[in-house]
Design an enzyme around this catalytic site. Structure first.
Site, PDB file in Angstrom:
ATOM      1  N   LYS A 161     -51.515 -55.435  21.635  1.00 18.49           N
ATOM      2  CA  LYS A 161     -52.658 -54.529  21.476  1.00 18.49           C
ATOM      3  C   LYS A 161     -53.874 -55.366  21.105  1.00 18.49           C
ATOM      4  O   LYS A 161     -53.831 -56.133  20.149  1.00 18.49           O
ATOM      5  CB  LYS A 161     -52.400 -53.508  20.351  1.00 18.49           C
ATOM      6  CG  LYS A 161     -51.593 -52.301  20.806  1.00 18.49           C
ATOM      7  CD  LYS A 161     -51.584 -51.236  19.723  1.00 18.49           C
ATOM      8  CE  LYS A 161     -50.757 -50.046  20.123  1.00 18.49           C
ATOM      9  NZ  LYS A 161     -50.648 -49.047  19.042  1.00 18.49           N
ATOM     10  N   LYS A 245     -40.619 -54.799  15.364  1.00 20.87           N
ATOM     11  CA  LYS A 245     -41.771 -54.537  16.243  1.00 20.87           C
ATOM     12  C   LYS A 245     -41.424 -54.913  17.687  1.00 20.87           C
ATOM     13  O   LYS A 245     -41.730 -54.166  18.619  1.00 20.87           O
ATOM     14  CB  LYS A 245     -43.020 -55.288  15.758  1.00 20.87           C
ATOM     15  CG  LYS A 245     -44.191 -55.027  16.685  1.00 20.87           C
ATOM     16  CD  LYS A 245     -45.538 -54.993  16.063  1.00 20.87           C
ATOM     17  CE  LYS A 245     -46.573 -54.525  17.090  1.00 20.87           C
ATOM     18  NZ  LYS A 245     -47.931 -54.602  16.621  1.00 20.87           N
ATOM     19  N   GLU A 255     -47.205 -47.617  24.595  1.00 21.99           N
ATOM     20  CA  GLU A 255     -47.235 -46.465  23.688  1.00 21.99           C
ATOM     21  C   GLU A 255     -47.236 -45.122  24.431  1.00 21.99           C
ATOM     22  O   GLU A 255     -48.065 -44.243  24.180  1.00 21.99           O
ATOM     23  CB  GLU A 255     -48.434 -46.557  22.732  1.00 21.99           C
ATOM     24  CG  GLU A 255     -48.217 -45.720  21.477  1.00 21.99           C
ATOM     25  CD  GLU A 255     -49.231 -46.004  20.388  1.00 21.99           C
ATOM     26  OE1 GLU A 255     -49.385 -47.186  20.004  1.00 21.99           O
ATOM     27  OE2 GLU A 255     -49.848 -45.048  19.909  1.00 21.99           O
ATOM     28  N   HIS A 266     -51.323 -44.900   9.587  1.00 24.74           N
ATOM     29  CA  HIS A 266     -52.565 -45.379  10.195  1.00 24.74           C
ATOM     30  C   HIS A 266     -53.568 -44.256  10.467  1.00 24.74           C
ATOM     31  O   HIS A 266     -54.771 -44.513  10.512  1.00 24.74           O
ATOM     32  CB  HIS A 266     -52.281 -46.128  11.491  1.00 24.74           C
ATOM     33  CG  HIS A 266     -51.666 -47.483  11.278  1.00 24.74           C
ATOM     34  ND1 HIS A 266     -50.483 -47.683  10.576  1.00 24.74           N
ATOM     35  CD2 HIS A 266     -52.068 -48.731  11.665  1.00 24.74           C
ATOM     36  CE1 HIS A 266     -50.189 -48.966  10.562  1.00 24.74           C
ATOM     37  NE2 HIS A 266     -51.132 -49.626  11.200  1.00 24.74           N
ATOM     38  N   HIS A 270     -56.935 -45.221   9.125  1.00 25.17           N
ATOM     39  CA  HIS A 270     -58.097 -45.485   9.987  1.00 25.17           C
ATOM     40  C   HIS A 270     -59.278 -44.613   9.576  1.00 25.17           C
ATOM     41  O   HIS A 270     -60.436 -45.050   9.647  1.00 25.17           O
ATOM     42  CB  HIS A 270     -57.747 -45.225  11.461  1.00 25.17           C
ATOM     43  CG  HIS A 270     -56.918 -46.313  12.082  1.00 25.17           C
ATOM     44  ND1 HIS A 270     -56.379 -46.224  13.339  1.00 25.17           N
ATOM     45  CD2 HIS A 270     -56.538 -47.531  11.615  1.00 25.17           C
ATOM     46  CE1 HIS A 270     -55.717 -47.332  13.631  1.00 25.17           C
ATOM     47  NE2 HIS A 270     -55.782 -48.138  12.592  1.00 25.17           N
ATOM     48  N   HIS A 283     -57.691 -53.172   6.107  1.00 22.12           N
ATOM     49  CA  HIS A 283     -56.831 -52.357   6.967  1.00 22.12           C
ATOM     50  C   HIS A 283     -55.505 -52.033   6.260  1.00 22.12           C
ATOM     51  O   HIS A 283     -55.061 -50.887   6.230  1.00 22.12           O
ATOM     52  CB  HIS A 283     -56.576 -53.107   8.280  1.00 22.12           C
ATOM     53  CG  HIS A 283     -55.613 -52.412   9.195  1.00 22.12           C
ATOM     54  ND1 HIS A 283     -55.932 -51.260   9.871  1.00 22.12           N
ATOM     55  CD2 HIS A 283     -54.322 -52.700   9.528  1.00 22.12           C
ATOM     56  CE1 HIS A 283     -54.888 -50.868  10.596  1.00 22.12           C
ATOM     57  NE2 HIS A 283     -53.902 -51.727  10.400  1.00 22.12           N
TER      58      HIS A 283
END
Ligand code: NAD
Ligand code: GLY
Length: 383
Positions: A161, A245, A255, A266, A270, A283
């Site tokens: 990503k 992962k 995804e 997230h 976010h 983050h």
């Protein structure tokens, strides 16, 4: 609807290991090795299997360059006739078009061709921007991830990503683009500030509730070792995180479904990052508080019990992460969260979809009534 269950059963047998470990992420012709050990960055042999090219460009930032750029440059000099470097300004607030363009400026200034290999030397911000630049320069050039934060070693460097932020939404502009190699040099973690170490622990903790309760137990037993930067403990945490992962991404690279579970915490996180202004919260800090909020929502939806939420909170707190969400600068705090979360990439037709814990070690993706989400935000935000 819940995603296929990925949990309880562990995707790989895992054992403690003292030094180096290399395994592959299985993506057919886009497969690549992830290698984990102390001292890899400065060893020319680490890069021996990469495609041959005349030119390499190291992309890093002004903080990491003085620490590790010379060592990487020296190691690459044996394989590339020219090794150039561009040092970007440091910080999440620079993960944008203007900074991305500095990479293109450097590529063009140095006359880089389509065989040029980009090396992302730094944390997730550098990795995401370098990957996006590699995906788009001349419609795609090879790149290597050399992650130097814990967060980048356990998450962002793996899986392809790449993105930059938009003022209206986090990571909203980017591409799926896999690196050729991921080099996790555990020695680089020695210089990482404590707050950044904690941020990385958030992304490690998430793998337990969504996929592997044995790993969550291991984290409960070894959190102090991780905070003390015990090399053996860090090696196991990086390895197990990358294994999980890689297993998830190997099944769902873009995804379409399963990979969304990696976004546990997230959606709320976010919203905190964008709502507070990029860089105010790290983050990983957003993910820490966001996991607590998502677990609380899971509990209120009857998916997990209070004891599980309490157990997760202890782990998040022990990692040095915030337990409570931010109060955003708005008259209606919960309303502002909802507004920001509707921009999330998992949202469909304006409906927010949350990664929820559907029993310990299992995750699902579901919508939730706004009223319930408001209750969670009100209960979980500081102030
Ligand atoms: P970061 O890249 O901002 O790095 C954190 C800080 O540590 C920076 O100031 C950096 O200069 C410094 N630093 C890096 N390595 C260091 C070292 N070895 N010693 C001393 N200082 C060092 O932040 P991060 O936490 O690594 O990454 C966060 C970013 O990653 C976010 O933008 C997030 O969206 C992204 N991310 C992407 C993915 C993905 O799958 N692509 C996954 C998770 C997070
Ligand atoms: N960090 C979430 C993902 O890679 O899908």
């Amino acid at each position: 609807m819940c995603l296929p269950v990925f949990s309880q059963a562990r995707p790989f047998a895992s054992s403690l290991f003292p030094v180096a470990h290399t395994f592959s992420i299985d993506l057919a012709e886009r497969s690549y090795p992830i290698t984990i050990a102390a001292g890899l960055l400065s060893n020319p042999a680490t890069y021996a299997t990469l495609p041959k090219a005349a030119v390499a460009l190291i992309v890093t930032n002004t903080t990491v360059a003085p620490l590790y750029a010379d060592a990487l440059r020296a190691a690459l000099a044996l394989n590339y006739a020219q090794v150039h470097l561009v040092a970007l300004p440091d910080g999440e607030e620079h993960k944008n078009w203007q900074t991305l363009n500095l990479i293109f400026d450097a590529l063009l200034r140095h006359g880089c061709d389509r065989k040029t290999v980009l090396f992302a030397l730094g944390g997730g911000v550098i990795g995401d921007m370098t990957g996006f630049a590699a995906a788009s320069y001349m419609r795609g050039v090879p790149f290597v991830q050399v992650p130097t934060t814990l967060l980048a070693q356990v998450d962002s460097s793996v899986g392809g990503k790449t993105a930059i932020n938009h003022p209206l939404g986090k990571n909203m502009i980017g591409a799926f683009y896999q690196p050729q190699l991921v080099v996790c040099d555990l020695a680089t973690l020695d210089t990482l500030p404590k707050r950044e170490l904690s941020a990385g622990l958030a992304e490690i903790i998430k793998y337990g509730p969504i996929a592997d309760m044995d790993f969550m137990v291991w984290l409960e037993d070894h959190m102090d070792d991780l905070l003390a930067r015990d090399r053996t403990a860090l090696a196991h945490a990086v390895r197990r995180s990358c294994e999980i992962k890689a297993w998830v991404v190997g099944q769902d690279e873009r995804e379409a479904g399963l990979r969304a579970i990696l976004n546990f915490g997230h959606t709320f996180g976010h919203a905190i990052e964008a709502g507070m202004g990029y860089g105010a919260w790290l983050h990983g800090e957003g993910v820490g508080a966001g996991m607590v909020m998502a677990a609380e929502l899971s509990c209120r939806m009857g998916l997990v019990d209070d004891a599980f939420v309490a157990r997760l909170k202890v782990l998040v707190q022990r990692a040095g992460l915030p337990l409570r969400g931010a109060v955003l600068d708005a008259a209606d705090n919960a309303g502002r969260y909802l507004e920001l979360m509707r921009v999330d990439k998992k949202a469909e037709a304006g409906e927010i979809r949350f990664v929820l814990i559907d029993g310990p070690g299992r995750a699902c993706v579901r919508a939730a009534p706004d009223a319930l989400v408001r209750e969670v935000i009100d209960a979980c935000c500081a102030g």
